[in-house]
Design an enzyme around this catalytic site. Sequence first.
Site, PDB file in Angstrom:
ATOM      1  N   GLU A  90      48.854  30.220  40.100  1.00 58.29           N
ATOM      2  CA  GLU A  90      47.443  30.185  40.522  1.00 58.29           C
ATOM      3  C   GLU A  90      46.742  31.307  39.768  1.00 58.29           C
ATOM      4  O   GLU A  90      46.916  32.486  40.101  1.00 58.29           O
ATOM      5  CB  GLU A  90      47.332  30.409  42.036  1.00 58.29           C
ATOM      6  CG  GLU A  90      47.904  29.294  42.885  1.00 58.29           C
ATOM      7  CD  GLU A  90      47.044  28.049  42.909  1.00 58.29           C
ATOM      8  OE1 GLU A  90      45.890  28.080  42.424  1.00 58.29           O
ATOM      9  OE2 GLU A  90      47.529  27.024  43.404  1.00 58.29           O
ATOM     10  N   CYS A 146      39.079  34.422  42.828  1.00 52.65           N
ATOM     11  CA  CYS A 146      39.419  33.599  41.662  1.00 52.65           C
ATOM     12  C   CYS A 146      38.435  32.445  41.520  1.00 52.65           C
ATOM     13  O   CYS A 146      38.159  31.980  40.431  1.00 52.65           O
ATOM     14  CB  CYS A 146      40.838  33.078  41.778  1.00 52.65           C
ATOM     15  SG  CYS A 146      41.147  32.217  43.327  1.00 52.65           S
TER      16      CYS A 146
HETATM   17  P1  NDP Z   1      47.610  40.521  37.712  1.00 52.31           P
HETATM   18  O1  NDP Z   1      47.968  39.353  36.894  1.00 52.31           O
HETATM   19  O2  NDP Z   1      47.302  41.798  37.029  1.00 52.31           O
HETATM   20  O3  NDP Z   1      48.777  40.869  38.748  1.00 52.31           O
HETATM   21  C1  NDP Z   1      49.262  39.939  39.697  1.00 52.31           C
HETATM   22  C2  NDP Z   1      50.648  40.363  40.148  1.00 52.31           C
HETATM   23  O4  NDP Z   1      51.568  40.276  39.062  1.00 52.31           O
HETATM   24  C3  NDP Z   1      50.716  41.803  40.635  1.00 52.31           C
HETATM   25  O5  NDP Z   1      51.611  41.881  41.717  1.00 52.31           O
HETATM   26  C4  NDP Z   1      51.264  42.513  39.431  1.00 52.31           C
HETATM   27  O6  NDP Z   1      51.882  43.728  39.748  1.00 52.31           O
HETATM   28  C5  NDP Z   1      52.274  41.505  38.942  1.00 52.31           C
HETATM   29  N1  NDP Z   1      52.668  41.664  37.547  1.00 52.31           N
HETATM   30  C6  NDP Z   1      52.020  42.302  36.537  1.00 52.31           C
HETATM   31  N2  NDP Z   1      52.723  42.188  35.387  1.00 52.31           N
HETATM   32  C7  NDP Z   1      53.831  41.449  35.666  1.00 52.31           C
HETATM   33  C8  NDP Z   1      54.927  40.966  34.894  1.00 52.31           C
HETATM   34  N3  NDP Z   1      55.018  41.211  33.596  1.00 52.31           N
HETATM   35  N4  NDP Z   1      55.861  40.229  35.515  1.00 52.31           N
HETATM   36  C9  NDP Z   1      55.772  39.952  36.835  1.00 52.31           C
HETATM   37  N5  NDP Z   1      54.758  40.382  37.622  1.00 52.31           N
HETATM   38  C10 NDP Z   1      53.797  41.116  37.046  1.00 52.31           C
HETATM   39  O7  NDP Z   1      46.423  40.036  38.630  1.00 52.31           O
HETATM   40  P2  NDP Z   1      45.490  40.919  39.548  1.00 52.31           P
HETATM   41  O8  NDP Z   1      46.306  41.604  40.578  1.00 52.31           O
HETATM   42  O9  NDP Z   1      44.607  41.723  38.652  1.00 52.31           O
HETATM   43  O10 NDP Z   1      44.623  39.797  40.310  1.00 52.31           O
HETATM   44  C11 NDP Z   1      43.417  39.312  39.830  1.00 52.31           C
HETATM   45  C12 NDP Z   1      43.608  37.982  39.145  1.00 52.31           C
HETATM   46  O11 NDP Z   1      44.195  37.075  40.036  1.00 52.31           O
HETATM   47  C13 NDP Z   1      42.314  37.349  38.698  1.00 52.31           C
HETATM   48  O12 NDP Z   1      42.455  36.835  37.399  1.00 52.31           O
HETATM   49  C14 NDP Z   1      42.128  36.196  39.682  1.00 52.31           C
HETATM   50  O13 NDP Z   1      41.357  35.150  39.178  1.00 52.31           O
HETATM   51  C15 NDP Z   1      43.529  35.814  39.952  1.00 52.31           C
HETATM   52  N6  NDP Z   1      43.623  35.104  41.225  1.00 52.31           N
HETATM   53  C16 NDP Z   1      43.862  33.754  41.229  1.00 52.31           C
HETATM   54  C17 NDP Z   1      43.873  33.056  42.417  1.00 52.31           C
HETATM   55  C18 NDP Z   1      44.132  31.576  42.458  1.00 52.31           C
HETATM   56  O14 NDP Z   1      44.416  31.063  43.536  1.00 52.31           O
HETATM   57  N7  NDP Z   1      44.039  30.852  41.361  1.00 52.31           N
HETATM   58  C19 NDP Z   1      43.614  33.727  43.697  1.00 52.31           C
HETATM   59  C20 NDP Z   1      43.392  35.118  43.573  1.00 52.31           C
HETATM   60  C21 NDP Z   1      43.392  35.773  42.375  1.00 52.31           C
HETATM   61  P3  NDP Z   1      51.034  45.099  39.659  1.00 52.31           P
HETATM   62  O15 NDP Z   1      49.747  44.891  40.367  1.00 52.31           O
HETATM   63  O16 NDP Z   1      51.910  46.027  40.375  1.00 52.31           O
HETATM   64  O17 NDP Z   1      50.843  45.386  38.194  1.00 52.31           O
END
Ligand code: NDP
Length: 519
Positions: free
Chosen positions: A251, A285
């Site tokens: 997502e 999102c």
């Molecule tokens: P990120 O992609 O930065 O992070 C999401 C999660 O992935 C966090 O727990 C992060 O950890 C983890 N992560 C980061 N790098 C890695 C990796 N290499 N391998 C595995 N896990 C990893 O997203 P954000 O937290 O910035 O969230 C915002 C984004 O989420 C926006 O783009 C938004 O549109 C999207 N979103 C989509 C939704 C949907 O339903 N389509 C709903 C809500 C949000 P850490 O934070 O510790 O770096």
Amino acid sequence: MATVEQKSVEATQNGGADGRTFAVDNPATGEHIIRLPDMDAGRVRELVARAREAQKAWAEQSFDDRAAVMYRARQWMVDNRERIAKTVMEENGKTREDAMLADVFTTADALGFWAKKASVYLADERVRSHSPFVIGRKLIVRYRPRGVVGVIGPWNYPIANCFGDAIPALMAGNSVVLKPSEVTPISSLLMEEGMRAAGLPEDVMLVATGTGETGAALIDEVDMVMFTGSTRTGKKIMGRASETLTPVSLELGGKDPMIVLRDADLERAANTAVYWGMANGGQICMSVERVYVEEPVYDEFVAKVIEKTRALRQGKPEGPGSVEVGAVTFAPQVEIIERHIRDAVDKGAQVQLGGKVADGPGRYFQPTVLTDVDHSMQIMTEETFGPTLPIMKVRDEHEALRYANDSRYGLNSSVFTRDLEKGERIARQLTAGSACVNDAVMNYAATELPFGGTGESGIGYRHGAAGIQKYCEVQALMVTRFAPKKDTFMFPYAPARSRLVERLSVLLYGRVPRKYRDR
Ligand code: NDP
């Protein structure tokens, strides 16, 4: 069972396996909240092993037994709503309403929904085959849990988009290891506590706190990854999961368009644009990220949006009704919002309102309205994820549709018109996983509807039957009751039987059905 507060003390003293910890701060005040363990690959492996062991007994429980845990968890959430909302507000910086409605009660609703629907969506399906070769056989499609699901979630909805995805996975009989964002991990620890209080057996849901590397390590260990986050990280997740052929559901980001036609109820359209553009500080999102308005009503619509946006109060979220727009949760997001606005202004956009970082303490960005925008600008093509509303004038519905579909994303979308037939016709042409007529975002509350993205907005669905079936392996069963000693086509091949099988096949496949002959 250790409470979140006890865990924090433990974490501060001991850290992860190698003593590493990371800080969680309050973006609305800048104050430090807690340090938590930054779990390494070894720690993650250990958690997944425990979850794997616990899953066997959990999968053997009936749907009703699992549902009872979910209903108790729902009650726990409602009873503890003040504590949960306060935790979400503190680590995310959102308003009380955003925390209470969209994290606490949306998740409470999901607990009841999946408790009720899991047994329906995952019931054995009896199938009748079209093939004459399997006449008399009993055919069944069945769903069985994958094992351990790794849920990796973002910071914008610390409960709904993290623990929320654990609910259907658990109801399907999986165990879950949840890796929340390092920006907002406390809410997930709180839900771990709540699930234990609700009677979830030990180790069936565990939280792996840490950074992106903790999430990456989780992918290597689990049987499926449910990821919510940015498109950039989603691509990395899929790449890593491909090493072990681990299924993923993604997502991802969005750049959701709203189309306002000349016959729209402009008051409703403007209220919807401002609410779903600015709610949760625009960090949704599927928030309204860009608006296309037909020429004859453009000025009136823009005036309404400016007036309504100007009335928004921003600041440190306190009690009910204190502010409409909270903080920018994630520090690097400020730079993205500023870059998009700078790029737009350089290319001729007008900032009608806002456009700047707001006064602290804490991290805020002013609710911003932009006009004179076009698709050469990042603000119309890249996900901004902030309190921004760029509004573009279009000649007619065709131009609106063309611009709305000019995106690599495709999550949600909306069209406003009093002509419902026209609205639905346009909605069907929007290249997005969801499309609303005279509404935005609220389709998400209809949990029966699948929710997912096209293009770079994701793969797979949340909600609906697909939203729980994805947490299962599909097993096809064939039970042959009336079995002859030998089927007609079996060895040894004989000329007469071979010709008979061939003749039957020609009869079956050798003609176009009457209905299609003249087409
Ligand atoms: P990120 O992609 O930065 O992070 C999401 C999660 O992935 C966090 O727990 C992060 O950890 C983890 N992560 C980061 N790098 C890695 C990796 N290499 N391998 C595995 N896990 C990893 O997203 P954000 O937290 O910035 O969230 C915002 C984004 O989420 C926006 O783009 C938004 O549109 C999207 N979103 C989509 C939704 C949907 O339903 N389509 C709903 C809500 C949000 P850490 O934070 O510790 O770096």
